[in-house]
Design a protein around this motif. Sequence first.
Motif, PDB file in Angstrom:
ATOM      1  N   TRP A 238       0.570  -1.505   0.035  1.00  0.00           N
ATOM      2  CA  TRP A 238       0.122  -0.293   0.335  1.00  0.00           C
ATOM      3  C   TRP A 238       1.096   1.178   0.337  1.00  0.00           C
ATOM      4  O   TRP A 238       0.350   1.824  -0.555  1.00  0.00           O
ATOM      5  CB  TRP A 238      -1.181   0.256   1.509  1.00  0.00           C
ATOM      6  N   TYR A 239       2.073   1.162   0.735  1.00  0.00           N
ATOM      7  CA  TYR A 239       2.702   2.453   0.700  1.00  0.00           C
ATOM      8  C   TYR A 239       3.201   2.502  -1.038  1.00  0.00           C
ATOM      9  O   TYR A 239       3.263   3.253  -1.294  1.00  0.00           O
ATOM     10  CB  TYR A 239       3.983   1.470   2.252  1.00  0.00           C
ATOM     11  N   HIS A 240       4.008   1.792  -1.428  1.00  0.00           N
ATOM     12  CA  HIS A 240       4.530   1.623  -3.190  1.00  0.00           C
ATOM     13  C   HIS A 240       3.139   2.047  -3.098  1.00  0.00           C
ATOM     14  O   HIS A 240       3.336   2.940  -4.684  1.00  0.00           O
ATOM     15  CB  HIS A 240       5.353   0.600  -3.440  1.00  0.00           C
ATOM     16  N   ILE A 241       2.480   1.974  -3.263  1.00  0.00           N
ATOM     17  CA  ILE A 241       0.971   2.207  -4.628  1.00  0.00           C
ATOM     18  C   ILE A 241       0.489   3.814  -4.405  1.00  0.00           C
ATOM     19  O   ILE A 241       0.884   4.372  -5.585  1.00  0.00           O
ATOM     20  CB  ILE A 241      -0.238   1.275  -4.286  1.00  0.00           C
ATOM     21  N   VAL A 242       0.705   4.525  -2.955  1.00  0.00           N
ATOM     22  CA  VAL A 242       0.403   5.448  -2.348  1.00  0.00           C
ATOM     23  C   VAL A 242       1.420   6.391  -3.451  1.00  0.00           C
ATOM     24  O   VAL A 242       1.246   7.582  -3.657  1.00  0.00           O
ATOM     25  CB  VAL A 242       0.011   5.839  -1.549  1.00  0.00           C
ATOM     26  N   GLU A 280       4.256  -0.362 -23.481  1.00  0.00           N
ATOM     27  CA  GLU A 280       5.525  -0.779 -23.778  1.00  0.00           C
ATOM     28  C   GLU A 280       5.093  -2.445 -23.770  1.00  0.00           C
ATOM     29  O   GLU A 280       4.413  -3.211 -23.332  1.00  0.00           O
ATOM     30  CB  GLU A 280       6.545  -0.740 -22.262  1.00  0.00           C
ATOM     31  N   ALA A 281       5.421  -2.644 -24.966  1.00  0.00           N
ATOM     32  CA  ALA A 281       5.301  -4.074 -24.945  1.00  0.00           C
ATOM     33  C   ALA A 281       5.598  -4.994 -23.241  1.00  0.00           C
ATOM     34  O   ALA A 281       6.752  -5.298 -23.297  1.00  0.00           O
ATOM     35  CB  ALA A 281       6.147  -5.121 -26.340  1.00  0.00           C
ATOM     36  N   ASP A 282       5.018  -6.320 -23.432  1.00  0.00           N
ATOM     37  CA  ASP A 282       4.918  -6.630 -22.330  1.00  0.00           C
ATOM     38  C   ASP A 282       5.688  -6.826 -20.618  1.00  0.00           C
ATOM     39  O   ASP A 282       5.848  -7.064 -20.098  1.00  0.00           O
ATOM     40  CB  ASP A 282       6.353  -8.897 -22.269  1.00  0.00           C
ATOM     41  N   THR A 283       5.094  -5.333 -20.568  1.00  0.00           N
ATOM     42  CA  THR A 283       4.799  -4.747 -19.247  1.00  0.00           C
ATOM     43  C   THR A 283       4.664  -5.266 -18.327  1.00  0.00           C
ATOM     44  O   THR A 283       3.338  -5.674 -18.445  1.00  0.00           O
ATOM     45  CB  THR A 283       4.821  -3.104 -19.450  1.00  0.00           C
ATOM     46  N   LYS A 284       5.047  -5.122 -16.842  1.00  0.00           N
ATOM     47  CA  LYS A 284       4.527  -5.218 -15.847  1.00  0.00           C
ATOM     48  C   LYS A 284       4.732  -4.024 -14.500  1.00  0.00           C
ATOM     49  O   LYS A 284       4.605  -4.856 -13.350  1.00  0.00           O
ATOM     50  CB  LYS A 284       4.932  -6.626 -14.981  1.00  0.00           C
ATOM     51  N   ILE A 285       5.088  -3.149 -15.220  1.00  0.00           N
ATOM     52  CA  ILE A 285       5.165  -2.206 -13.845  1.00  0.00           C
ATOM     53  C   ILE A 285       4.061  -2.214 -13.696  1.00  0.00           C
ATOM     54  O   ILE A 285       3.560  -2.050 -11.872  1.00  0.00           O
ATOM     55  CB  ILE A 285       5.588  -0.855 -15.177  1.00  0.00           C
ATOM     56  N   GLY A 286       2.707  -2.194 -14.072  1.00  0.00           N
ATOM     57  CA  GLY A 286       1.953  -1.804 -12.717  1.00  0.00           C
ATOM     58  C   GLY A 286       1.371  -3.315 -12.487  1.00  0.00           C
ATOM     59  O   GLY A 286       1.300  -2.916 -11.008  1.00  0.00           O
ATOM     60  N   THR A 287       1.238  -4.248 -12.651  1.00  0.00           N
ATOM     61  CA  THR A 287       1.275  -5.368 -12.085  1.00  0.00           C
ATOM     62  C   THR A 287       1.755  -5.798 -10.644  1.00  0.00           C
ATOM     63  O   THR A 287       1.489  -6.355  -9.952  1.00  0.00           O
ATOM     64  CB  THR A 287       0.552  -6.412 -13.356  1.00  0.00           C
ATOM     65  N   ASP A 288       2.938  -5.395 -11.295  1.00  0.00           N
ATOM     66  CA  ASP A 288       4.119  -5.821 -10.390  1.00  0.00           C
ATOM     67  C   ASP A 288       3.830  -4.762  -8.685  1.00  0.00           C
ATOM     68  O   ASP A 288       4.089  -5.544  -7.654  1.00  0.00           O
ATOM     69  CB  ASP A 288       5.296  -5.158 -10.936  1.00  0.00           C
ATOM     70  N   LEU A 289       3.188  -3.506  -9.194  1.00  0.00           N
ATOM     71  CA  LEU A 289       3.038  -2.827  -8.286  1.00  0.00           C
ATOM     72  C   LEU A 289       1.776  -2.680  -7.310  1.00  0.00           C
ATOM     73  O   LEU A 289       0.671  -2.502  -6.055  1.00  0.00           O
ATOM     74  CB  LEU A 289       2.871  -0.787  -8.899  1.00  0.00           C
ATOM     75  N   GLY A 290       0.485  -3.488  -7.929  1.00  0.00           N
ATOM     76  CA  GLY A 290       0.025  -4.069  -7.512  1.00  0.00           C
ATOM     77  C   GLY A 290      -1.825  -3.107  -8.369  1.00  0.00           C
ATOM     78  O   GLY A 290      -2.938  -3.680  -8.083  1.00  0.00           O
ATOM     79  N   TRP A 295      -2.378   2.076 -15.549  1.00  0.00           N
ATOM     80  CA  TRP A 295      -2.637   2.737 -13.828  1.00  0.00           C
ATOM     81  C   TRP A 295      -2.172   4.396 -13.954  1.00  0.00           C
ATOM     82  O   TRP A 295      -2.946   5.205 -13.331  1.00  0.00           O
ATOM     83  CB  TRP A 295      -2.144   2.664 -12.454  1.00  0.00           C
ATOM     84  N   VAL A 296      -1.686   5.129 -14.630  1.00  0.00           N
ATOM     85  CA  VAL A 296      -1.112   6.461 -14.796  1.00  0.00           C
ATOM     86  C   VAL A 296      -1.755   7.624 -15.746  1.00  0.00           C
ATOM     87  O   VAL A 296      -2.208   8.344 -15.664  1.00  0.00           O
ATOM     88  CB  VAL A 296       0.576   6.770 -15.760  1.00  0.00           C
ATOM     89  N   VAL A 297      -1.955   5.950 -16.735  1.00  0.00           N
ATOM     90  CA  VAL A 297      -3.540   6.872 -17.422  1.00  0.00           C
ATOM     91  C   VAL A 297      -4.534   7.689 -17.132  1.00  0.00           C
ATOM     92  O   VAL A 297      -5.255   8.000 -17.068  1.00  0.00           O
ATOM     93  CB  VAL A 297      -3.403   5.962 -18.823  1.00  0.00           C
ATOM     94  N   ASN A 298      -5.224   6.556 -15.610  1.00  0.00           N
ATOM     95  CA  ASN A 298      -5.684   6.826 -15.530  1.00  0.00           C
ATOM     96  C   ASN A 298      -6.298   7.287 -14.247  1.00  0.00           C
ATOM     97  O   ASN A 298      -6.903   8.436 -13.940  1.00  0.00           O
ATOM     98  CB  ASN A 298      -6.367   5.152 -13.836  1.00  0.00           C
ATOM     99  N   ILE A 299      -4.514   7.507 -13.623  1.00  0.00           N
ATOM    100  CA  ILE A 299      -4.502   9.053 -12.409  1.00  0.00           C
ATOM    101  C   ILE A 299      -4.481  10.409 -13.639  1.00  0.00           C
ATOM    102  O   ILE A 299      -5.398  11.276 -12.630  1.00  0.00           O
ATOM    103  CB  ILE A 299      -2.956   8.766 -11.943  1.00  0.00           C
ATOM    104  N   VAL A 300      -4.124   9.669 -14.540  1.00  0.00           N
ATOM    105  CA  VAL A 300      -3.936  11.287 -15.753  1.00  0.00           C
ATOM    106  C   VAL A 300      -5.113  11.953 -15.937  1.00  0.00           C
ATOM    107  O   VAL A 300      -5.899  12.966 -15.969  1.00  0.00           O
ATOM    108  CB  VAL A 300      -2.944  11.729 -16.514  1.00  0.00           C
TER     109      VAL A 300
END
Length: 342
Positions: A238-242, A280-290, A295-300
Amino acid sequence: MKHIAIGILGAGALGLMASAASATTLDTVKAKGFIQCGVSTGLAGFSAPDDKGDWQGIDADFCRAVAAAVFGDGTKVKFTPLSAKERFTALQSGEVDILSRNTTWTINRDTALGLNFVGTTYYDGQGFMINAKKLPGVNSALQLSGAAVCVQSGTTTELNLADYFKANKMEYNPVVFEKLEEVNAAYDAGRCDVYTTDQSGLYGIRLTLGSPADHVVLPEIISKEPLGPAVRQGDDQWYHIVKWTYFALLDAEELGITKANVDEMKNSPSPEIKRVLGQEADTKIGTDLGVSNDWVVNIVKAVGNYGEMFDRNVGSGSPLKIARGINALWTKGGLQYAPPIR
């Protein structure tokens, strides 16, 4: 007996935090379908309800950004107004999931209170406001010896006030209240000569007074007040997500990604922009975060980038008209800087 009582209180606080963290915050948030956000009882530009009862401000928008990261929907958030005295217990006990309430990051709060601050969403400093008609000729805080000073209890403001007057060998009469609205009312009614709090807050409070033009914010800044959101210790995910929500807001501004162009930017040839926006192809940045990879598209889409959030709530697009100053990006001479999303 005093030591035993303190031990029991400390154990109780630890028990509250342990209970709140027994299930992960992300799981709890997803199960209930919204994020519970602790905010102020009403501070213009940071967190205050508008005439429709909808919470507005940079602190409120930050919680919407986290909701957008988690749910893909910035509206999945509920707000809990908290006094300065109530705020830490509310977070420790699990009553709120995030404390986003113009709160200063200090070592005591980061350690003894069991909190984790995720970053500084607003670099501030404590200042003083006076009624210039009541105190003609006063243009410096060093002329305030003997003044009655309105201040909110349970804050770093109260401690800094005592330090400043002691260091400058001046006397003062503290007029102390627990709730912000009580401090505001007392100052507006003339029960004290001076109002002290974070300088950004003074500009917002001045707009609510009976005769705003009569009041002047003095030039002195007497403290460092890095204001930012906090979460409970003991839940790294949760700390990392926030925390990375905060960084994503900054990275989006630096890359020129805005609420208006975010969909278009998904087609950018820039590898960095593609990576940040989950293209980016085969990205896991968001899923690794949970969260999801967009996720950044949704934030903006929910709140814009950090600069848009700042301007809308406290900057040039708001009644406060506060300059970016040290809250500008590092590329423009400010302190706002985020690690890369990669």
